[in-house]
Design a protein around this motif. Structure first.
Motif, mmCIF file in Angstrom:
data_model
loop_
_atom_site.group_PDB
_atom_site.id
_atom_site.type_symbol
_atom_site.label_atom_id
_atom_site.label_comp_id
_atom_site.label_asym_id
_atom_site.label_seq_id
_atom_site.Cartn_x
_atom_site.Cartn_y
_atom_site.Cartn_z
ATOM 1 N N LEU A 155 39.516 37.241 40.943
ATOM 2 C CA LEU A 155 38.904 36.208 41.772
ATOM 3 C C LEU A 155 37.474 36.561 42.120
ATOM 4 O O LEU A 155 36.592 35.710 42.130
ATOM 5 N N CYS A 156 37.235 37.837 42.439
ATOM 6 C CA CYS A 156 35.913 38.228 42.935
ATOM 7 C C CYS A 156 34.909 38.448 41.810
ATOM 8 O O CYS A 156 33.726 38.570 42.081
ATOM 9 N N LEU A 157 35.395 38.547 40.560
ATOM 10 C CA LEU A 157 34.485 38.886 39.463
ATOM 11 C C LEU A 157 33.270 37.969 39.333
ATOM 12 O O LEU A 157 32.157 38.463 39.203
ATOM 13 N N PRO A 158 33.422 36.612 39.340
ATOM 14 C CA PRO A 158 32.236 35.798 39.082
ATOM 15 C C PRO A 158 31.324 35.616 40.284
ATOM 16 O O PRO A 158 30.229 35.087 40.144
ATOM 17 N N MET A 159 31.761 36.069 41.469
ATOM 18 C CA MET A 159 30.982 35.785 42.677
ATOM 19 C C MET A 159 29.531 36.276 42.616
ATOM 20 O O MET A 159 28.619 35.508 42.907
#
Lengths: 111, 130
Positions: free
Chosen positions: B101-105
């Motif tokens: 979930l946090c990867l593209p932030m």
């Protein structure tokens, strides 16, 4: 695996507890949502005229596995998943195979 | 097919179902953000999720020996510590979920658009947390 006395008493009092409808409805809603989401995904690929990529094929595979998983759970419900643990007649075999599910669900066996 | 077999089969099948979903999300990121460093990180996470799910399926299959095909009630199976196993397997699943979930932030925050847009796009990606 042995139940503490308090758990056994609780289950005897609540012998009529039945989580089967909960399981069936939850499975139906979640699986339908998944199918709708994947259909919308392919529809949006078509509308934007994007080519289908590796992620689209992978999600089809994922949908296949998820469907089989939910069908397995529903078969389990048919055979008795969703009732209380003390109704199990075959303790050793149940503990061997059903323990992980028993942590989340109460179960019955008529083997 | 007996109930016990379907429960064990369901538990084993859970792993590829969850893993292929995550792999699909990772491949989607690769398609949207073809930035070299990011793609390398993506392949690392991809490899971890693939390897982890195969291992978890194996553990679920072999957690109790003699193996699941033996439904003879007279033989008590020898199992690994099932409490610990469940907790560890689930927590690693949750950790990979949060990572994906946090990867593209960071990439979204660096986009050259308005703050509102960035929040909207982040929200759309975070919806995958459901």
């Amino acid at each position: 695996m042995s139940l503490p006395q308090s758990a056994i008493l609780y289950q005897e009092e609540h012998l009529d507890d039945n989580k089967k409808p909960n399981l069936i409805i939850a499975s139906a809603i979640c699986l339908s949502a998944a199918y709708i989401a994947v259909s919308l995904r392919f529809l949006s690929r078509r509308v934007a005229r994007n080519p289908l990529g590796a992620d689209d094929y992978t999600i089809l595979v994922a949908l296949f596995f998820t469907s089989i998983f939910v069908i397995m759970v529903l078969i389990g419900v048919h055979y008795g998943l969703g009732r209380h643990l003390i109704l199990v007649t075959n303790g050793a075999a149940f503990g061997k195979a059903g323990f992980p599910f028993a942590l989340l669900l109460k179960s019955q066996s008529n083997i | 097919m007996t109930r016990l077999q379907t429960i064990l089969a369901a538990e084993i099948l859970y792993n590829p179902a969850i893993a292929t979903t995550k792999l699909s999300i990772i491949l989607l990121y690769r398609r949207l953000f073809p930035v070299r460093t990011f793609v390398i990180i993506l392949w690392c996470v991809f490899a971890f999720v693939a390897a982890y799910s195969t291992t978890a399926a194996m553990v679920n299959l072999l957690q109790c020996l003699p193996i699941g095909a033996d439904w003879d009630p007279n033989i008590t199976p020898k199992c690994v510590n099932l409490d610990v196993e469940l907790i560890i397997l689930s927590s690693i699943n949750v950790v990979t979920d949060v990572t994906i979930l946090c990867l593209p932030m960071p990439l979204i925050w660096r986009l050259q658009t308005s703050r509102v847009r960035k929040l909207q796009v982040s929200g759309a990606f975070l919806l995958g947390g459901l």
